[in-house]
Design a protein around this motif. Structure first.
Motif, mmCIF file in Angstrom:
data_model
loop_
_atom_site.group_PDB
_atom_site.id
_atom_site.type_symbol
_atom_site.label_atom_id
_atom_site.label_comp_id
_atom_site.label_asym_id
_atom_site.label_seq_id
_atom_site.Cartn_x
_atom_site.Cartn_y
_atom_site.Cartn_z
ATOM 1 N N ALA A 568 -7.991 -9.970 -12.088
ATOM 2 C CA ALA A 568 -8.417 -10.023 -13.490
ATOM 3 C C ALA A 568 -9.584 -10.986 -13.623
ATOM 4 N N ARG A 569 -10.390 -10.747 -14.631
ATOM 5 C CA ARG A 569 -11.540 -11.604 -14.884
ATOM 6 C C ARG A 569 -11.735 -11.692 -16.402
ATOM 7 N N ILE A 570 -12.088 -12.898 -16.863
ATOM 8 C CA ILE A 570 -12.321 -13.123 -18.291
ATOM 9 C C ILE A 570 -13.771 -13.514 -18.501
ATOM 10 N N GLU A 571 -14.470 -12.739 -19.323
ATOM 11 C CA GLU A 571 -15.849 -13.007 -19.695
ATOM 12 C C GLU A 571 -15.898 -13.381 -21.180
ATOM 13 N N PRO A 572 -17.040 -13.860 -21.689
ATOM 14 C CA PRO A 572 -17.078 -14.306 -23.101
ATOM 15 C C PRO A 572 -16.685 -13.235 -24.109
ATOM 16 N N THR A 573 -17.040 -11.972 -23.880
ATOM 17 C CA THR A 573 -16.764 -10.932 -24.875
ATOM 18 C C THR A 573 -15.894 -9.798 -24.338
ATOM 19 N N TYR A 574 -15.337 -9.948 -23.155
ATOM 20 C CA TYR A 574 -14.428 -8.930 -22.624
ATOM 21 C C TYR A 574 -13.650 -9.531 -21.467
ATOM 22 N N TRP A 575 -12.562 -8.870 -21.142
ATOM 23 C CA TRP A 575 -11.817 -9.244 -19.944
ATOM 24 C C TRP A 575 -11.422 -7.964 -19.204
ATOM 25 N N THR A 576 -11.273 -8.054 -17.900
ATOM 26 C CA THR A 576 -11.051 -6.872 -17.069
ATOM 27 C C THR A 576 -9.808 -7.047 -16.203
ATOM 28 N N VAL A 577 -9.242 -5.918 -15.846
ATOM 29 C CA VAL A 577 -8.134 -5.865 -14.897
ATOM 30 C C VAL A 577 -8.400 -4.722 -13.936
ATOM 31 N N GLU A 578 -8.217 -4.966 -12.643
ATOM 32 C CA GLU A 578 -8.281 -3.925 -11.628
ATOM 33 C C GLU A 578 -6.937 -3.875 -10.903
ATOM 34 N N LYS A 579 -6.474 -2.639 -10.639
ATOM 35 C CA LYS A 579 -5.197 -2.453 -9.947
ATOM 36 C C LYS A 579 -5.354 -1.404 -8.849
ATOM 37 N N ALA A 580 -4.748 -1.687 -7.719
ATOM 38 C CA ALA A 580 -4.593 -0.708 -6.641
ATOM 39 C C ALA A 580 -3.099 -0.557 -6.392
ATOM 40 N N ILE A 581 -2.525 0.602 -6.698
ATOM 41 C CA ILE A 581 -1.080 0.830 -6.660
ATOM 42 C C ILE A 581 -0.739 1.715 -5.471
ATOM 43 N N ALA A 582 0.154 1.225 -4.626
ATOM 44 C CA ALA A 582 0.623 1.996 -3.482
ATOM 45 C C ALA A 582 1.688 2.977 -3.949
ATOM 46 N N VAL A 583 1.370 4.269 -3.911
ATOM 47 C CA VAL A 583 2.294 5.281 -4.429
ATOM 48 C C VAL A 583 3.556 5.346 -3.571
ATOM 49 N N ALA A 584 3.450 5.013 -2.292
ATOM 50 C CA ALA A 584 4.618 5.081 -1.422
ATOM 51 C C ALA A 584 5.734 4.152 -1.874
ATOM 52 N N SER A 585 5.400 3.103 -2.636
ATOM 53 C CA SER A 585 6.438 2.196 -3.124
ATOM 54 C C SER A 585 7.277 2.822 -4.233
ATOM 55 N N MET A 586 6.839 3.960 -4.744
ATOM 56 C CA MET A 586 7.607 4.669 -5.768
ATOM 57 C C MET A 586 8.516 5.684 -5.079
ATOM 58 N N ASP A 587 9.553 5.181 -4.459
ATOM 59 C CA ASP A 587 10.542 6.026 -3.785
ATOM 60 C C ASP A 587 9.913 6.918 -2.729
ATOM 61 N N GLY A 588 8.903 6.377 -1.992
ATOM 62 C CA GLY A 588 8.314 7.093 -0.883
ATOM 63 C C GLY A 588 7.446 8.275 -1.258
ATOM 64 N N LEU A 589 6.901 8.306 -2.464
ATOM 65 C CA LEU A 589 6.063 9.430 -2.885
ATOM 66 C C LEU A 589 4.760 9.459 -2.108
ATOM 67 N N GLU A 590 4.219 10.649 -2.021
ATOM 68 C CA GLU A 590 2.907 10.837 -1.402
ATOM 69 C C GLU A 590 2.100 11.783 -2.285
ATOM 70 N N ILE A 591 0.887 11.361 -2.605
ATOM 71 C CA ILE A 591 0.066 12.155 -3.508
ATOM 72 C C ILE A 591 -0.384 13.439 -2.829
ATOM 73 N N GLN A 592 -0.192 14.561 -3.528
ATOM 74 C CA GLN A 592 -0.688 15.853 -3.095
ATOM 75 C C GLN A 592 -1.560 16.430 -4.219
ATOM 76 N N PRO A 593 -2.720 17.014 -3.865
ATOM 77 C CA PRO A 593 -3.542 17.641 -4.909
ATOM 78 C C PRO A 593 -2.722 18.671 -5.692
ATOM 79 N N GLY A 594 -2.863 18.617 -6.992
ATOM 80 C CA GLY A 594 -2.116 19.526 -7.858
ATOM 81 C C GLY A 594 -0.825 18.942 -8.376
#
Length: 634
Positions: A568-594
Motif C-alpha cells: 500500500a502507498r499513501i499520497e497527498p490526494t490518493y492512496w493505493t493498494v496492490e494485491k497478488a492472490i495465490a488461487v491455489a490457497s483457495m482449496d487448491g483451485l487452479e485457474i482455467q480459461p472460461g
C-alpha cells in the motif's frame, strides 16, 4: 364577612377569549404575565386575618357576596356553574388601595398602545383596579390600545362582577373600541393580503397566521378557494392550513384540502400533497392515488409519491433470520389498488426527466419487484424454473433497467442449463467481468505506474452500499485494475480523496479487524453456490484480514489464511493498494480459461467519509453472495 371561598383556576394565557377569574376579558396590551413586573419586589408582610387571599395583592376591606340567586341570574356566569359562580368576589377598592397602586400605573402607561400581548392574565384583580385608576379621566388611551389587537374576543369587556358604574363605563369603552377596530379592518385579512403580495411582510404574516386560532380558518379557506389570487400566495395559505390542522386537529380543513388536489395551479396541488403527507391519515390514500394517476406536473408527482410512501408505511428492513431484506408497506392498499399503483409508478418513471422524481419512482418499482423476486425464489426451491423465470420477467416489466433483477435472471439462466444465455445477458448490462491474462506479473510495491497495468481490466463505476433498493452512484472516485497470470490474480486499486490526511489506519497486524479502517475488500464465490465465499481485506497501511465463509472453522472467524502479497502507498490526494492472490490457497483451485466465479469489490471509506463503495450494490449488507456479480477468465 369576608369571602374565603376556594380560588378558581387562573387563565394565564395572554389575550384569552375566555373570561378570567372575575368573568372579565381584558386587552392583552393592558395585561401583564403574573409575576413579571418591572417594579422592584416589595417586602412581604404577614396577611391579616381579615384579608381575602383570593383577591391577590389588592384586598378590599369590604368584599361583599351577593346571593346565589343573583349570581345564577347573571347571564355570563350561568356557564360557570353554581359552585364556580359563587366563588366570584366583588372587588371594592378603597382609597388606600388605590394609593398603593401608584407604582403600577407606570407599568400600565408603558403598556398602553403596545401591540405586544402578555401582561397579566385576563380578569386579574390587579388589572381591574389599574383600569379603574388609570382610565377614568383618559378613556381615549384605552381605545387607542385596543385598536391594535387581533380579535374583539381577546379584549371585549364582559361586565359580570363589576359595579354598575364600572360595567357601563367598560361597556362603552368596548363599544367604541369595536367600532374603531372595525374601521381598521380584520388583521387576519391583512395577513392574508401580505401573503399574497409577498415581499418583506410575507414571512411575518406567515408566522402570525400559524399562531392564529380557529377563527382564522374560515378566511384562510376562502382565500384558498379564490382562484383570482396569486398561486404562490394560495400555496402559502394551504401550508398554513395543514399546519393549523396538525396543531388543532380542525376537521374543517381536510375536505377543502382534498378538493384542491385538483386545483388548476400545480403549486397549490404540490402544497396540498405535502400537507396530506404530514397529516398521516392512511384513509386519504385513495384520493392521493387518483390524483397521482391524473397528475402531469413532475414536482407534484414527486410530492404525491412521497405522500404514498409515508401514509402506506413503505420501507425496507433487514430480517436477520432470513438473511435478506423484506419490503414493508402496501397494507392499506387492496390487491387491485396495489397493482394499479405499481403501473402508475412505472408510467411516471418512464416519463420522468426530473432526477429526484426518477429516483423516488425507481425506488418504489424496486420495492414492487421484490415481491416477484420472493415468488421466484419459492419457485426455485420447488425446482419450478419456468415459473421462476416468469416471475422475474414480470418484475423486469415494471423496471427493465434494474441491476438486481437482471443479475438474478442472468444467474437463473446460467445455473439452470442456459449458461451462454445467462452470460450474454449479464455481459450486455455490465454485470460480468472478463479478466485478461497479463503478459507478465506486475511488481507489488503500491505503485501502479507499471505499464503492465494498462493490460488489466479497469473498473471505475461503483455504487453505494445503502439499504435503498435502487443503485446509487458513489460520491468518491475509485479505479480498480484486475488481471491474472500463472494461477495468480492481481488487483491494483487507486482510491482518490481531496486529502489523505485523516485516513483511518488503526490496525496493522494480520487478521486484526482491518475492515474498520479505510480498506479494500475482495469477495470470491468460487463454486457459484451463492452461499459460501472468500473475503480478503487490506487497509491503507497494508495490514490484511482473510476469511472463508462456511469453512470447517466457525462462521465469520478468521480460520483460513490465504496466500497474498500486499503493498500500500499513501499520497497527498490518493492512496493505493496492490494485491497478488495465490488461487491455489483457495482449496487448491487452479485457474482455467472460461471459469466463472461470483465476485464483488468493496472500498470502505471510514476516516474521511462514511461510505462503502461497491462494484455491484448489495443494499446495505456486503455478505450477500446471491448479489455478487460474475467474473470469467479469458
Amino acid at each position: 364577612m369576608l369571602d374565603r371561598s376556594p380560588r378558581l383556576p387562573r387563565d394565564r394565557t395572554a389575550g384569552s377569549q375566555q373570561p378570567g377569574r372575575y368573568g372579565v376579558g381584558f386587552p392583552p396590551c393592558l395585561l401583564r404575565r403574573s409575576g413579571a413586573t418591572r417594579n422592584p419586589p416589595r417586602p412581604r408582610r404577614r396577611r391579616r386575618s381579615t384579608e381575602n387571599p383570593a383577591l391577590g395583592r389588592y384586598r378590599p376591606h369590604a368584599a361583599r357576596r351577593r346571593s346565589d340567586d343573583l349570581r345564577r341570574s347573571l347571564p355570563h356566569t350561568r356557564s360557570l356553574g353554581d359552585r364556580r359562580a359563587a366563588a366570584l368576589p366583588i372587588p371594592q377598592p378603597r382609597a388606600s388601595d388605590r394609593r398603593r397602586m401608584g407604582g403600577d400605573r407606570a407599568d400600565v402607561r408603558r403598556a398602553v398602545g403596545r401591540k405586544s400581548s402578555g401582561l397579566l392574565a385576563a380578569g386579574d384583580t390587579k388589572a381591574i383596579h389599574v383600569l379603574n385608576a388609570r382610565h377614568r379621566r383618559r378613556p381615549h388611551r384605552r381605545i387607542l390600545a385596543c385598536a391594535s389587537l387581533d380579535r374583539i374576543a381577546d379584549w371585549l369587556i364582559l361586565p359580570v362582577r363589576l359595579e354598575p358604574s364600572d360595567a357601563m363605563r367598560y361597556l362603552l369603552y368596548g363599544t367604541l373600541s369595536a367600532i374603531l377596530l372595525a374601521a381598521c379592518g380584520d388583521p387576519v385579512d391583512d395577513h392574508i393580503d401580505d401573503l399574497m403580495e409577498g415581499g418583506e411582510a410575507r414571512e411575518q404574516a406567515f408566522m402570525d397566521l400559524l399562531f392564529a386560532r380557529s377563527y382564522a380558518v374560515p378566511p384562510l379557506l376562502a382565500a384558498l378557494a379564490d382562484a383570482d389570487l396569486p398561486p404562490r400566495g394560495r400555496a402559502d395559505v394551504a401550508t398554513v392550513l395543514w399546519k393549523i390542522y396538525l396543531r388543532d386537529n380542525d376537521e374543517r380543513i381536510i375536505g377543502p384540502l382534498l378538493d384542491h388536489l385538483d386545483d388548476p395551479e400545480a403549486r397549490v396541488r404540490r402544497a396540498v400533497a405535502w400537507g396530506l403527507r404530514e397529516m398521516g391519515k392512511p384513509d386519504l390514500i385513495p384520493e392521493i392515488l387518483d390524483r397521482l394517476e391524473a397528475e402531469t406536473n413532475e414536482e407534484t408527482q414527486l410530492e404525491l409519491l412521497r405522500a404514498m410512501e409515508a401514509l402506506d408505511g413503505w420501507d425496507v428492513a433487514w430480517e436477520q433470520s432470513a438473511g435478506n431484506f423484506a419490503v414493508q408497506g402496501g397494507g392499506n392498499l387492496t390487491p387491485e389498488d396495489h397493482e394499479r399503483f405499481a403501473h402508475i409508478t412505472r408510467d411516471v418513471y418512464a416519463a420522468a426527466s426530473h432526477d429526484s422524481l426518477r429516483q423516488q419512482a425507481g425506488e418504489f418499482l424496486e420495492r414492487f419487484a421484490v415481491r416477484y423476486v420472493m415468488a421466484a425464489q419459492q419457485h426455485i426451491l420447488k425446482a419450478d424454473i419456468g415459473s421462476a423465470e416468469q416471475s422475474l420477467l414480470q418484475a423486469l416489466d415494471l423496471k427493465p433497467d434494474s441491476i438486481g433483477l437482471l443479475l438474478r435472471l442472468g444467474k437463473l439462466y446460467y445455473l439452470n442449463g442456459q449458461q451462454q444465455k445467462g452470460l450474454d445477458l449479464l455481459e450486455a448490462h455490465g454485470l460480468l467481468l472478463r479478466i485478461p491474462r497479463l503478459s507478465r506479473a506486475p511488481a507489488i510495491d503500491g505503485d501502479l505506474s507499471d505499464p503492465v497495468w494498462s493490460e488489466a481490466l479497469k473498473i471505475d463505476q461503483f455504487y453505494k452500499s445503502a439499504t435503498l433498493m435502487r443503485p446509487i452512484p458513489t460520491d468518491s472516485r475509485t479505479e480498480a485494475f484486475i488481471g491474472y497470470r500463472d494461477n495468480q490474480i492481481y488487483f491494483g486499486v487507486v482510491n482518490h480523496e481531496e486529502s489523505t490526511q485523516g485516513l483511518s489506519i488503526e490496525y496493522r497486524a494480520h487478521d486484526s479487524p482491518v475492515w474498520r479502517d479505510d480498506c479494500i475488500e475482495l469477495f470470491f464465490d468460487t463454486n457459484m453456490d451463492q452461499r459460501s465465499f472468500y473475503q480478503l481485506v487490506a487497509n491503507a497501511a497494508g495490514a490484511t484480514f482473510d476469511l472463508q465463509k462456511d469453512s470447517p472453522s466457525r462462521d465469520d472467524a478468521p480460520g483460513w489464511d490465504g496466500e497474498m502479497d500486499v503493498a500500500a502507498r499513501i499520497e497527498p490526494t490518493y492512496w493505493t493498494v496492490e494485491k497478488a492472490i495465490a488461487v491455489a490457497s483457495m482449496d487448491g483451485l487452479e485457474i482455467q480459461p472460461g471459469d466463472v466465479w461470483g465476485f464483488n469489490l468493496v472500498r470502505a471509506r471510514i476516516g474521511l467519509a462514511a461510505e462503502h463503495c461497491q462494484w455491484l450494490p448489495t443494499y446495505g449488507f456486503t455478505h450477500r453472495p446471491d448479489l455478487f456479480g460474475l467474473l470469467t477468465f479469458d
